[in-house]
Design a protein around this motif. Structure first.
Motif: not given
Length: 180
Positions: A80-90, A62-63
């Motif tokens: 947060t895990p939710e933000l990481l899930a959003k990044v992984n979906a992207y 992410v960095r």
């Protein structure tokens, strides 16, 4: 490009034995060949492998994806895990309308794909280096299109070619009223 808002947080820094506070921070992220290269140069292993990434590796990616300037390093530990899930979906999003028909293909290549291999493909297919900033899946799709369009047309199987010749010869014999 993905925009996420990392909420402000209070965290404890074990090394310094102090509390660290971060403000809300909006991050602009791009999953590109540039970010892939940065990550691979730091971790010295291929990002596009089936091997699971540790939390530290995910946060560091992410960095590496971050386009926003002057980001407080503590912001990344507040993901947060939710933000990481959003990044992984992207990251998983194909970002293109192009699809490939499923054909009988040769077995999957065992070649390890790294950023240098992708740069080689870009040079081989004369893809401009501006495309290194595209979403990585879009760039890989363009490389696949170049590969499929540059291959010679599929050769006819020998049995099919023989059957076609037999049919042509039979038609000629009938038309010319001959036996051989």
């Amino acid at each position: 490009m993905l925009k996420i808002v990392v909420p402000g947080a209070e965290q404890f820094d074990d090394a310094a034995q102090v509390f660290v506070y971060s403000k809300n921070q909006t991050l602009q992220l791009e999953h590109s060949l540039v970010s892939l290269s940065k990550w691979e140069s730091k971790w010295r292993k291929p990002f596009l492998s089936k091997e699971a990434k540790t939390m530290a590796e995910q946060i560091d990616y992410v960095r590496c994806m971050t386009l926003t300037q002057n980001v407080d390093p503590n912001v990344y530990t507040a993901l947060t895990p939710e933000l990481l899930a959003k990044v992984n979906a992207y990251i998983e999003d194909p970002m293109t309308a192009t699809t490939f028909a499923r054909q009988k293909r040769r077995p999957p290549s065992r070649e390890v794909v790294t950023s240098e291999i992708i740069y080689y493909w870009m040079i081989f297919y004369q893809i401009p280096f501006e495309c290194q900033k595209w979403h990585l899946n879009r760039l890989l799709t363009l490389i696949n299109v170049c590969d499929s369009k540059s291959q010679s047309p599929r050769k006819m199987p020998a049995s099919e070619a023989l059957a076609q010749r037999r049919a042509l010869n039979a038609a000629r014999r009938k038309r010319l009223n001959t036996r051989g």
